[in-house]
Design an enzyme around this catalytic site. Structure first.
Site, PDB file in Angstrom:
ATOM      1  N   PRO A  72       0.789  -1.227   0.000  1.00 23.91           N
ATOM      2  CA  PRO A  72       0.000   0.000   0.000  1.00 23.91           C
ATOM      3  C   PRO A  72       0.829   1.288   0.000  1.00 23.91           C
ATOM      4  CG  PRO A  72      -0.095  -1.072   2.150  1.00 23.91           C
ATOM      5  CD  PRO A  72       0.546  -2.045   1.197  1.00 23.91           C
ATOM      6  N   TYR A 112      11.202   8.748   1.174  1.00 25.92           N
ATOM      7  CA  TYR A 112      11.182   7.708   0.137  1.00 25.92           C
ATOM      8  C   TYR A 112      11.874   8.115  -1.164  1.00 25.92           C
ATOM      9  CZ  TYR A 112       7.922   5.557   3.389  1.00 25.92           C
ATOM     10  OH  TYR A 112       7.365   5.007   4.517  1.00 25.92           O
ATOM     11  N   ARG A 145       5.094  10.946  -2.499  1.00 23.86           N
ATOM     12  CA  ARG A 145       4.839  10.560  -1.123  1.00 23.86           C
ATOM     13  C   ARG A 145       6.077  10.806  -0.256  1.00 23.86           C
ATOM     14  NH1 ARG A 145       4.888   4.350   1.117  1.00 23.86           N
ATOM     15  NH2 ARG A 145       4.075   4.861   3.181  1.00 23.86           N
ATOM     16  N   ARG A 151      13.449   4.426  12.231  1.00 22.53           N
ATOM     17  CA  ARG A 151      12.216   5.227  12.216  1.00 22.53           C
ATOM     18  C   ARG A 151      11.369   4.924  13.463  1.00 22.53           C
ATOM     19  NH1 ARG A 151       9.437   4.811   6.624  1.00 22.53           N
ATOM     20  NH2 ARG A 151       8.308   6.576   7.551  1.00 22.53           N
ATOM     21  N   GLU A 205      12.808  -9.449   0.983  1.00 19.75           N
ATOM     22  CA  GLU A 205      11.991  -8.340   1.487  1.00 19.75           C
ATOM     23  C   GLU A 205      12.779  -7.049   1.321  1.00 19.75           C
ATOM     24  OE1 GLU A 205      10.908  -8.898   5.598  1.00 19.75           O
ATOM     25  OE2 GLU A 205      10.082  -6.872   5.799  1.00 19.75           O
TER      26      GLU A 205
HETATM   27  C1  DQA Z   1       8.311   0.873   3.654  1.00 16.37           C
HETATM   28  C2  DQA Z   1       8.423   1.119   5.162  1.00 16.37           C
HETATM   29  C3  DQA Z   1       7.079   0.890   5.849  1.00 16.37           C
HETATM   30  O1  DQA Z   1       7.201   1.108   7.244  1.00 16.37           O
HETATM   31  C4  DQA Z   1       6.040   1.848   5.301  1.00 16.37           C
HETATM   32  O2  DQA Z   1       4.781   1.568   5.877  1.00 16.37           O
HETATM   33  C5  DQA Z   1       5.969   1.839   3.820  1.00 16.37           C
HETATM   34  C6  DQA Z   1       7.191   1.703   3.031  1.00 16.37           C
HETATM   35  C7  DQA Z   1       9.603   1.245   2.913  1.00 16.37           C
HETATM   36  O3  DQA Z   1       9.715   0.859   1.742  1.00 16.37           O
HETATM   37  O4  DQA Z   1      10.484   1.910   3.466  1.00 16.37           O
HETATM   38  O5  DQA Z   1       4.894   2.039   3.245  1.00 16.37           O
HETATM   39  O6  DQA Z   1       8.051  -0.510   3.429  1.00 16.37           O
END
Ligand code: DQA
Length: 142
Positions: A9, A22, A17, A106, A97
């Protein structure tokens, strides 16, 4: 061989975003990067994103049936979805992952991922380059 690159999501909004977290790379740029790296490694990338957990579970079932290696950014589901953990546990080919940000630096609620125990490896904090590293690793090891 095909590698499935699955994004959870809010990742469709990459680029706009929270760019300070990011980065400026858009989701379209991410798709192009994954396809390019996969091709260089002799793989075909099928890159997908959904905000719908049922859709994601269906794609993981598909990966289980096709025995495809998977790169998964489970996004927020990482932190609470046991259903996602269970679907990842069914996979027979390796799963990597990926998190764009370093979830460990974070908020506390991001420090744990329920998916990690099912993963061959976890990459966090390398930005979108983490996807490239994951694809290259799968090309060698899957
Ligand atoms: C994420 C980190 C997650 O905590 C967050 O909810 C995301 C993106 C990342 O790519 O850094 O939606 O998976």
């Amino acid at each position: 061989r095909e590698v499935l690159i699955l994004n959870g999501p809010n990742l469709g909004r990459l680029g706009t975003r929270e760019p300070e977290i990011y980065g400026a790379t858009t989701y379209a740029d991410l798709v192009a990067l994954c396809e390019k790296v996969a091709t260089e490694c002799g793989l075909t990338a099928d890159v997908r994103q959904t905000d719908d957990e049922a859709q994601m579970l269906g794609w993981l079932h598909e990966a289980a049936d096709s025995e495809s290696p998977v790169v998964l950014n489970p996004a927020a589901w990482s932190h609470y979805s046991i259903a996602l953990h269970d679907a990842c546990a069914m996979l027979t080919a390796p799963l990597v992952e990926v998190h764009i940000s370093n979830i460990h630096t974070r908020e506390r609620f991001r420090h744990h991922s329920v998916v990690s125990a099912t993963a061959a490896g976890v990459i966090a904090g390398l930005g979108v380059d983490g996807y490239a590293a994951a694809i290259r690793w799968l090309a060698e090891h899957a």
